[in-house]
Scaffold this motif. Structure first.
Motif, PDB file in Angstrom:
ATOM      1  N   ALA A  41       0.738  -1.435  -0.039  1.00  0.00           N
ATOM      2  CA  ALA A  41       0.417  -0.204  -0.005  1.00  0.00           C
ATOM      3  C   ALA A  41       0.818   1.083   0.080  1.00  0.00           C
ATOM      4  O   ALA A  41       0.082   2.277  -0.482  1.00  0.00           O
ATOM      5  CB  ALA A  41      -1.300   0.325   1.090  1.00  0.00           C
ATOM      6  N   ASP A  44       2.185   1.677  -2.868  1.00  0.00           N
ATOM      7  CA  ASP A  44       1.769   1.356  -4.016  1.00  0.00           C
ATOM      8  C   ASP A  44       1.309   3.800  -4.082  1.00  0.00           C
ATOM      9  O   ASP A  44       1.240   4.708  -5.110  1.00  0.00           O
ATOM     10  CB  ASP A  44      -0.012   1.569  -4.183  1.00  0.00           C
ATOM     11  CG  ASP A  44       0.016   0.446  -4.722  1.00  0.00           C
ATOM     12  OD1 ASP A  44      -1.087  -0.635  -4.471  1.00  0.00           O
ATOM     13  OD2 ASP A  44       1.027   0.015  -5.724  1.00  0.00           O
ATOM     14  N   ALA A  45       1.783   4.453  -3.220  1.00  0.00           N
ATOM     15  CA  ALA A  45       0.771   5.749  -2.513  1.00  0.00           C
ATOM     16  C   ALA A  45       1.978   6.188  -3.166  1.00  0.00           C
ATOM     17  O   ALA A  45       1.753   7.436  -3.762  1.00  0.00           O
ATOM     18  CB  ALA A  45       0.717   5.742  -1.224  1.00  0.00           C
ATOM     19  N   GLY A  48       2.204   6.426  -6.940  1.00  0.00           N
ATOM     20  CA  GLY A  48       1.307   7.334  -7.268  1.00  0.00           C
ATOM     21  C   GLY A  48       1.598   8.717  -7.324  1.00  0.00           C
ATOM     22  O   GLY A  48       0.842   9.623  -8.143  1.00  0.00           O
ATOM     23  N   LEU A  49       2.421   8.989  -6.453  1.00  0.00           N
ATOM     24  CA  LEU A  49       2.737  10.301  -6.460  1.00  0.00           C
ATOM     25  C   LEU A  49       2.574  11.086  -7.539  1.00  0.00           C
ATOM     26  O   LEU A  49       2.107  12.244  -8.026  1.00  0.00           O
ATOM     27  CB  LEU A  49       3.701  10.704  -5.178  1.00  0.00           C
ATOM     28  CG  LEU A  49       4.470  12.224  -4.749  1.00  0.00           C
ATOM     29  CD1 LEU A  49       3.495  13.196  -4.488  1.00  0.00           C
ATOM     30  CD2 LEU A  49       5.983  12.209  -4.143  1.00  0.00           C
ATOM     31  N   THR A  52       0.038  11.655  -9.103  1.00  0.00           N
ATOM     32  CA  THR A  52      -1.019  12.500  -8.799  1.00  0.00           C
ATOM     33  C   THR A  52      -0.578  13.713  -9.323  1.00  0.00           C
ATOM     34  O   THR A  52      -1.979  14.878  -9.186  1.00  0.00           O
ATOM     35  CB  THR A  52      -1.077  12.147  -6.870  1.00  0.00           C
ATOM     36  OG1 THR A  52      -1.874  10.864  -7.327  1.00  0.00           O
ATOM     37  CG2 THR A  52      -2.681  13.079  -6.667  1.00  0.00           C
ATOM     38  N   ILE A  76     -10.102  19.318  -4.742  1.00  0.00           N
ATOM     39  CA  ILE A  76     -10.161  17.713  -4.600  1.00  0.00           C
ATOM     40  C   ILE A  76      -8.176  17.556  -5.169  1.00  0.00           C
ATOM     41  O   ILE A  76      -7.754  16.161  -4.594  1.00  0.00           O
ATOM     42  CB  ILE A  76     -10.625  16.534  -5.031  1.00  0.00           C
ATOM     43  CG1 ILE A  76     -12.336  17.089  -3.900  1.00  0.00           C
ATOM     44  CG2 ILE A  76     -10.664  15.770  -4.480  1.00  0.00           C
ATOM     45  CD1 ILE A  76     -13.214  15.977  -4.290  1.00  0.00           C
ATOM     46  N   THR A  79      -6.223  18.578  -3.138  1.00  0.00           N
ATOM     47  CA  THR A  79      -5.698  18.149  -1.935  1.00  0.00           C
ATOM     48  C   THR A  79      -5.238  16.711  -2.153  1.00  0.00           C
ATOM     49  O   THR A  79      -4.284  16.731  -1.198  1.00  0.00           O
ATOM     50  CB  THR A  79      -6.974  18.092  -1.201  1.00  0.00           C
ATOM     51  OG1 THR A  79      -7.592  19.593  -1.000  1.00  0.00           O
ATOM     52  CG2 THR A  79      -7.096  17.111   0.165  1.00  0.00           C
ATOM     53  N   GLU A  80      -5.822  15.893  -2.817  1.00  0.00           N
ATOM     54  CA  GLU A  80      -4.965  14.809  -3.201  1.00  0.00           C
ATOM     55  C   GLU A  80      -3.531  14.964  -3.192  1.00  0.00           C
ATOM     56  O   GLU A  80      -2.420  13.952  -2.452  1.00  0.00           O
ATOM     57  CB  GLU A  80      -5.565  13.853  -4.480  1.00  0.00           C
ATOM     58  CG  GLU A  80      -6.809  13.180  -4.210  1.00  0.00           C
ATOM     59  CD  GLU A  80      -6.877  12.112  -4.812  1.00  0.00           C
ATOM     60  OE1 GLU A  80      -6.166  11.979  -5.629  1.00  0.00           O
ATOM     61  OE2 GLU A  80      -8.139  11.194  -4.804  1.00  0.00           O
ATOM     62  N   LEU A  83      -1.711  15.930   0.118  1.00  0.00           N
ATOM     63  CA  LEU A  83      -1.651  14.488   1.208  1.00  0.00           C
ATOM     64  C   LEU A  83      -0.659  13.369   0.240  1.00  0.00           C
ATOM     65  O   LEU A  83      -0.144  13.000   1.411  1.00  0.00           O
ATOM     66  CB  LEU A  83      -2.885  13.743   0.834  1.00  0.00           C
ATOM     67  CG  LEU A  83      -4.042  14.805   1.799  1.00  0.00           C
ATOM     68  CD1 LEU A  83      -5.271  14.210   1.837  1.00  0.00           C
ATOM     69  CD2 LEU A  83      -3.653  14.465   3.413  1.00  0.00           C
ATOM     70  N   ALA A  84      -1.141  13.315  -1.003  1.00  0.00           N
ATOM     71  CA  ALA A  84       0.236  12.477  -0.979  1.00  0.00           C
ATOM     72  C   ALA A  84       1.574  13.005  -1.114  1.00  0.00           C
ATOM     73  O   ALA A  84       3.029  12.460  -0.220  1.00  0.00           O
ATOM     74  CB  ALA A  84      -0.052  12.126  -2.620  1.00  0.00           C
ATOM     75  N   GLU A  86       2.988  14.980   1.663  1.00  0.00           N
ATOM     76  CA  GLU A  86       2.700  14.646   2.713  1.00  0.00           C
ATOM     77  C   GLU A  86       3.047  13.210   3.416  1.00  0.00           C
ATOM     78  O   GLU A  86       4.403  13.296   4.046  1.00  0.00           O
ATOM     79  CB  GLU A  86       1.488  14.743   3.503  1.00  0.00           C
ATOM     80  CG  GLU A  86       1.460  16.831   3.579  1.00  0.00           C
ATOM     81  CD  GLU A  86       2.331  17.797   4.504  1.00  0.00           C
ATOM     82  OE1 GLU A  86       2.091  16.472   5.866  1.00  0.00           O
ATOM     83  OE2 GLU A  86       2.099  18.573   4.582  1.00  0.00           O
ATOM     84  N   LEU A  87       2.524  12.677   2.364  1.00  0.00           N
ATOM     85  CA  LEU A  87       3.095  10.756   2.800  1.00  0.00           C
ATOM     86  C   LEU A  87       4.143  11.074   2.553  1.00  0.00           C
ATOM     87  O   LEU A  87       4.584   9.977   3.284  1.00  0.00           O
ATOM     88  CB  LEU A  87       2.116  10.298   1.918  1.00  0.00           C
ATOM     89  CG  LEU A  87       1.723   8.783   1.919  1.00  0.00           C
ATOM     90  CD1 LEU A  87       2.084   7.954   3.342  1.00  0.00           C
ATOM     91  CD2 LEU A  87       1.073   7.649   1.250  1.00  0.00           C
ATOM     92  N   ALA A  90       6.543  12.045   4.947  1.00  0.00           N
ATOM     93  CA  ALA A  90       6.910  11.144   6.277  1.00  0.00           C
ATOM     94  C   ALA A  90       7.428   9.502   6.223  1.00  0.00           C
ATOM     95  O   ALA A  90       8.468   9.505   6.768  1.00  0.00           O
ATOM     96  CB  ALA A  90       5.702  11.466   6.301  1.00  0.00           C
ATOM     97  N   LYS A  94      10.987   8.751   8.549  1.00  0.00           N
ATOM     98  CA  LYS A  94      10.583   7.363   9.412  1.00  0.00           C
ATOM     99  C   LYS A  94      12.358   6.395   8.918  1.00  0.00           C
ATOM    100  O   LYS A  94      12.499   5.920  10.047  1.00  0.00           O
ATOM    101  CB  LYS A  94       9.324   6.796   8.819  1.00  0.00           C
ATOM    102  CG  LYS A  94       8.710   7.666   9.630  1.00  0.00           C
ATOM    103  CD  LYS A  94       8.686   7.632  11.285  1.00  0.00           C
ATOM    104  CE  LYS A  94       6.964   8.395  11.829  1.00  0.00           C
ATOM    105  NZ  LYS A  94       7.410   8.387  12.947  1.00  0.00           N
TER     106      LYS A  94
END
Lengths: 107, 132
Positions: A41, A44-45, A48-49, A52, A76, A79-80, A83-84, A86-87, A90, A94
């Motif tokens: 997951a 994928d995210a 897909g950045l 997006t 929208i 926003t996506e 968010l992508a 920021e993900l 992050a 980490k």
């Protein structure tokens, strides 16, 4: 002592059916397959950045030229994209933190 | 992007409610559109919504449009340029109170979907700060 189930509120009646989305018993596996699903997951995210961001840029361009029919579409997509991003940031933070933790281990 | 699926679902809801607003606006703009009795009256436009990906990702789409009564209301206006031999014209069969109610429903539906987008975005951002 048997506890009788709560009645449906507001008189919904007996016609209310619960359809399970995933078969019972599969649920969430701690470790093992759960880890592979989470990694997939995340991968994928992050991959897909770029898609997006491209979509958000295309919608922004059409908004600027006046082709945009739906304002909410652009908001929208933006926003996506944020968010992508920021993900991704992050995930990188980490990973760097984990790497530093490992490097700090005394040998 | 499936990881942020809620945004796509709410986006489809916003799209539908905007189409509904457009239809109501069209009906109200044409509430005084007079047609001769030889043709059909201005027909009220209603948006048909259909659930998409039912039971899975979810969402809604505009399945099509339904149109109202073609006969309209016959009004006796002998001095109107479009009046027929007996002095009748066709006025649209649109109830303004009905349209204002639909306008309120469409607006509140739009606001509800906007609220979902906001809350979902906040929820996702908070999830990204887990473990800090």
């Amino acid at each position: 002592m048997a506890i009788s189930p709560l009645g449906m509120p507001f008189g919904v009646g007996a016609g209310f059916e619960v359809t399970p989305l995933t078969p019972a018993g599969q649920g969430v596996d701690a470790g093992g397959t759960g880890g592979a699903d989470f990694a997939a997951a995340l991968g994928d995210a992050v991959s897909g950045l770029e898609a997006t961001q491209d979509r958000a840029d295309a919608v922004a361009a059409s908004a600027a030229t006046g082709d945009l029919t739906d304002v909410a579409d652009y908001m929208i997509a933006a926003t996506e994209a944020s968010l992508a991003t920021e993900l991704t940031v992050a995930v990188r933070n980490k990973a760097v933190e984990a790497f530093n933790d490992v490097m700090r281990m005394p040998l | 992007m499936p990881i942020f699926g809620t945004l796509g679902v709410s986006g489809s809801g916003l799209h539908l409610h905007r189409k509904w607003l457009d239809a109501v606006a069209d009906n109200l703009a044409n509430v005084n559109t007079v047609r001769p009795t030889s043709g059909e009256a201005f027909r009220q436009r209603m948006v048909v919504a259909q659930a998409e990906n039912y039971g899975q990702a979810g969402g809604v789409r505009v399945a099509g449009a339904a149109f109202g009564n073609p006969e309209g209301r016959l009004a006796h206006e002998p001095h109107h340029p479009l009046a027929d031999a007996e002095g009748y014209v066709r006025r649209p069969d649109i109830d303004m109170a009905d349209q204002m109610t639909e306008l309120m429903m469409a607006q509140r539906g739009y606001q509800a979907n906007l609220a979902v987008v906001d809350r979902a975005r906040d929820a996702y951002l908070q999830a990204l700060t887990l473990g800090k």
